[in-house]
Design a protein around this motif. Structure first.
Motif, PDB file in Angstrom:
ATOM      1  N   GLN A   1      17.638  10.829 -33.334  1.00 46.26           N
ATOM      2  CA  GLN A   1      18.074  11.258 -32.004  1.00 46.26           C
ATOM      3  C   GLN A   1      18.446  10.056 -31.133  1.00 46.26           C
ATOM      4  OE1 GLN A   1      14.648  13.544 -30.844  1.00 46.26           O
ATOM      5  NE2 GLN A   1      15.505  15.476 -31.585  1.00 46.26           N
ATOM      6  N   ARG A   2      17.637   8.986 -31.178  1.00 41.47           N
ATOM      7  CA  ARG A   2      17.967   7.790 -30.404  1.00 41.47           C
ATOM      8  C   ARG A   2      19.296   7.189 -30.868  1.00 41.47           C
ATOM      9  NH1 ARG A   2      12.335   6.772 -31.010  1.00 41.47           N
ATOM     10  NH2 ARG A   2      12.772   5.421 -32.801  1.00 41.47           N
ATOM     11  N   GLN A   3      19.520   7.179 -32.183  1.00 43.53           N
ATOM     12  CA  GLN A   3      20.760   6.608 -32.706  1.00 43.53           C
ATOM     13  C   GLN A   3      21.963   7.439 -32.267  1.00 43.53           C
ATOM     14  OE1 GLN A   3      20.642   3.640 -34.610  1.00 43.53           O
ATOM     15  NE2 GLN A   3      22.805   3.652 -34.069  1.00 43.53           N
ATOM     16  N   VAL A   4      21.805   8.754 -32.244  1.00 43.40           N
ATOM     17  CA  VAL A   4      22.906   9.626 -31.808  1.00 43.40           C
ATOM     18  C   VAL A   4      23.205   9.401 -30.329  1.00 43.40           C
ATOM     19  CG1 VAL A   4      23.566  12.025 -31.426  1.00 43.40           C
ATOM     20  CG2 VAL A   4      22.542  11.355 -33.591  1.00 43.40           C
TER      21      VAL A   4
ATOM     22  N   GLN B   1      34.606   7.839 -35.967  1.00 42.44           N
ATOM     23  CA  GLN B   1      33.216   7.643 -35.582  1.00 42.44           C
ATOM     24  C   GLN B   1      32.730   8.749 -34.648  1.00 42.44           C
ATOM     25  OE1 GLN B   1      31.037   5.551 -36.880  1.00 42.44           O
ATOM     26  NE2 GLN B   1      29.494   6.579 -35.625  1.00 42.44           N
ATOM     27  N   GLN B   2      33.620   9.269 -33.806  1.00 42.01           N
ATOM     28  CA  GLN B   2      33.227  10.377 -32.928  1.00 42.01           C
ATOM     29  C   GLN B   2      32.900  11.629 -33.742  1.00 42.01           C
ATOM     30  OE1 GLN B   2      36.682  10.300 -30.338  1.00 42.01           O
ATOM     31  NE2 GLN B   2      35.450   9.550 -28.626  1.00 42.01           N
ATOM     32  N   TRP B   3      33.681  11.866 -34.781  1.00 45.48           N
ATOM     33  CA  TRP B   3      33.368  12.997 -35.659  1.00 45.48           C
ATOM     34  C   TRP B   3      32.019  12.797 -36.347  1.00 45.48           C
ATOM     35  CZ3 TRP B   3      35.322  17.512 -35.193  1.00 45.48           C
ATOM     36  CH2 TRP B   3      36.647  17.706 -34.815  1.00 45.48           C
ATOM     37  N   LYS B   4      31.769  11.589 -36.830  1.00 46.18           N
ATOM     38  CA  LYS B   4      30.488  11.299 -37.478  1.00 46.18           C
ATOM     39  C   LYS B   4      29.323  11.477 -36.507  1.00 46.18           C
ATOM     40  CE  LYS B   4      32.232   8.059 -40.967  1.00 46.18           C
ATOM     41  NZ  LYS B   4      32.186   6.660 -41.471  1.00 46.18           N
TER      42      LYS B   4
ATOM     43  N   GLY C   1      24.677  14.565 -34.521  1.00 47.31           N
ATOM     44  CA  GLY C   1      23.992  15.344 -33.499  1.00 47.31           C
ATOM     45  C   GLY C   1      23.600  16.728 -33.984  1.00 47.31           C
ATOM     46  N   ALA C   2      24.495  17.367 -34.749  1.00 45.52           N
ATOM     47  CA  ALA C   2      24.169  18.686 -35.290  1.00 45.52           C
ATOM     48  C   ALA C   2      23.022  18.603 -36.289  1.00 45.52           C
ATOM     49  CB  ALA C   2      25.407  19.282 -35.958  1.00 45.52           C
ATOM     50  N   MET C   3      22.997  17.548 -37.098  1.00 46.92           N
ATOM     51  CA  MET C   3      21.917  17.386 -38.079  1.00 46.92           C
ATOM     52  C   MET C   3      20.571  17.182 -37.393  1.00 46.92           C
ATOM     53  SD  MET C   3      23.638  14.999 -41.039  1.00 46.92           S
ATOM     54  CE  MET C   3      24.957  15.624 -42.079  1.00 46.92           C
ATOM     55  N   THR C   4      20.545  16.368 -36.348  1.00 51.95           N
ATOM     56  CA  THR C   4      19.285  16.136 -35.652  1.00 51.95           C
ATOM     57  C   THR C   4      18.784  17.400 -34.962  1.00 51.95           C
ATOM     58  OG1 THR C   4      20.533  15.339 -33.726  1.00 51.95           O
ATOM     59  CG2 THR C   4      19.724  13.690 -35.290  1.00 51.95           C
ATOM     60  N   GLN C   5      19.715  18.208 -34.462  1.00 50.53           N
ATOM     61  CA  GLN C   5      19.306  19.465 -33.833  1.00 50.53           C
ATOM     62  C   GLN C   5      18.670  20.408 -34.850  1.00 50.53           C
ATOM     63  OE1 GLN C   5      22.473  21.482 -31.800  1.00 50.53           O
ATOM     64  NE2 GLN C   5      21.177  23.180 -31.135  1.00 50.53           N
ATOM     65  N   VAL C   6      19.278  20.502 -36.043  1.00 45.91           N
ATOM     66  CA  VAL C   6      18.706  21.347 -37.091  1.00 45.91           C
ATOM     67  C   VAL C   6      17.348  20.810 -37.540  1.00 45.91           C
ATOM     68  CG1 VAL C   6      19.032  22.182 -39.445  1.00 45.91           C
ATOM     69  CG2 VAL C   6      20.955  22.154 -37.861  1.00 45.91           C
TER      70      VAL C   6
ATOM     71  N   ALA D   1      25.465   8.142 -37.394  1.00 43.75           N
ATOM     72  CA  ALA D   1      25.586   7.667 -36.016  1.00 43.75           C
ATOM     73  C   ALA D   1      25.721   6.157 -35.930  1.00 43.75           C
ATOM     74  CB  ALA D   1      24.376   8.139 -35.194  1.00 43.75           C
ATOM     75  N   SER D   2      25.092   5.440 -36.844  1.00 44.77           N
ATOM     76  CA  SER D   2      25.155   3.980 -36.823  1.00 44.77           C
ATOM     77  C   SER D   2      26.351   3.415 -37.584  1.00 44.77           C
ATOM     78  CB  SER D   2      23.858   3.405 -37.407  1.00 44.77           C
ATOM     79  OG  SER D   2      23.704   3.798 -38.770  1.00 44.77           O
ATOM     80  N   GLY D   3      27.028   4.265 -38.352  1.00 48.19           N
ATOM     81  CA  GLY D   3      28.191   3.802 -39.107  1.00 48.19           C
ATOM     82  C   GLY D   3      27.845   3.119 -40.397  1.00 48.19           C
ATOM     83  N   THR D   4      26.601   3.225 -40.843  1.00 46.73           N
ATOM     84  CA  THR D   4      26.195   2.619 -42.109  1.00 46.73           C
ATOM     85  C   THR D   4      26.389   3.613 -43.248  1.00 46.73           C
ATOM     86  OG1 THR D   4      23.912   3.300 -41.750  1.00 46.73           O
ATOM     87  CG2 THR D   4      24.541   1.123 -40.968  1.00 46.73           C
ATOM     88  N   VAL D   5      26.104   3.147 -44.464  1.00 45.91           N
ATOM     89  CA  VAL D   5      26.245   4.003 -45.637  1.00 45.91           C
ATOM     90  C   VAL D   5      25.084   4.970 -45.676  1.00 45.91           C
ATOM     91  CG1 VAL D   5      26.416   4.042 -48.148  1.00 45.91           C
ATOM     92  CG2 VAL D   5      27.458   2.186 -46.844  1.00 45.91           C
ATOM     93  N   ALA D   6      25.365   6.250 -45.918  1.00 48.49           N
ATOM     94  CA  ALA D   6      24.315   7.265 -46.000  1.00 48.49           C
ATOM     95  C   ALA D   6      23.441   7.033 -47.220  1.00 48.49           C
ATOM     96  CB  ALA D   6      24.916   8.667 -46.065  1.00 48.49           C
TER      97      ALA D   6
END
Length: 236
Positions: free
Chosen positions: A136-139, A182-185, A190-195, A229-234
């Protein structure tokens, strides 16, 4: 069969009871030797490597249903058995076989659940909640950062002509810039953190196996959201 893991009857009263109940089914093949019948029942039951009372009962049902199935089929094969009785015996054997398969499937599910619980044994609720908070903080940080707008297209220099007076064109709202990658990511994060946050609120009413599965899902969502959110590799 001597190398097969057998339940410790002295340490498990339920195992002792089940072995006593299964022993008569082995008595005929053991020529009336009760001790040998109990040993055969214990070794057959131990082949399923039951680890708790639930799996022990399921294993006992599988053994009993399988032996009863074979007994019904054997009785239906005698020459002097009436046709109607033979058909009833075979139908009963079919029902017993389905019951054994249901218990076998339940036993496998219990083992998968136990393995899942063991997998997340070192994963506490605090660790999962910390991962959600980090995501959440990263988002929020990614949403607060200004996104670089694409440079405007260069317009050609106007020709030195004297245009005729024209009416003033109506004012139009500026076109909205397309969202960047990056905005799409960040939106997905944000949707993932909400779930993930919604799933953490439902942990209290779940069984141990369901809770273990939810903890794995929450951790995966949180890690993926942080990476997006950070732009790193998942993470894999």
């Amino acid at each position: 069969m001597s190398a097969t893991k057998t339940p410790d009857a002295s340490a498990c009263l339920l195992a002792n009871l089940i072995i006593a109940l299964l022993a008569p089914m082995f008595l005929w093949s053991c020529k009336g030797d009760v001790l040998l019948a109990r040993r055969a029942a214990a070794e057959t039951l131990g082949a399923y490597c039951a680890t708790d009372n639930l799996t022990l009962i399921r294993a006992a049902k599988i053994v009993a249903f399988d032996l009863a199935t074979l007994s019904s089929l054997s009785l239906s094969m005698f020459d002097d058995t009436p046709t109607t009785l033979a058909l009833r015996l075979r139908g009963n054997a079919n029902s017993l076989d389905r019951a054994a398969e249901r218990n076998r499937a339940g036993l496998e599910q219990d083992r998968r659940d136990a393995a899942m619980v063991a997998e997340v044994a070192g994963l506490s609720d605090a660790d999962v909640l910390a991962a959600v908070k980090q995501a959440q903080r990263q988002v929020r940080q990614a949403q607060a950062e200004p996104q670089a707008a694409p440079p405007p297209a260069a317009s050609p220099a106007p020709k030195p002509v004297t245009p005729a007076p024209l009416p003033e064109p109506p004012r139009v709202a500026p076109a909205r810039l397309p969202a960047t990658d990056q905005q799409w990511k960040t939106a997905w994060a944000g949707a993932m953190t909400q779930v993930a946050e919604e799933m953490t609120a439902e942990l209290a009413g779940l069984s141990p196996a369901e809770r273990a599965a939810e903890l794995i899902r929450i951790q995966a969502l949180s890690r993926s959201a942080t990476a997006l959110a950070s732009g790193t590799v998942a993470p894999p």
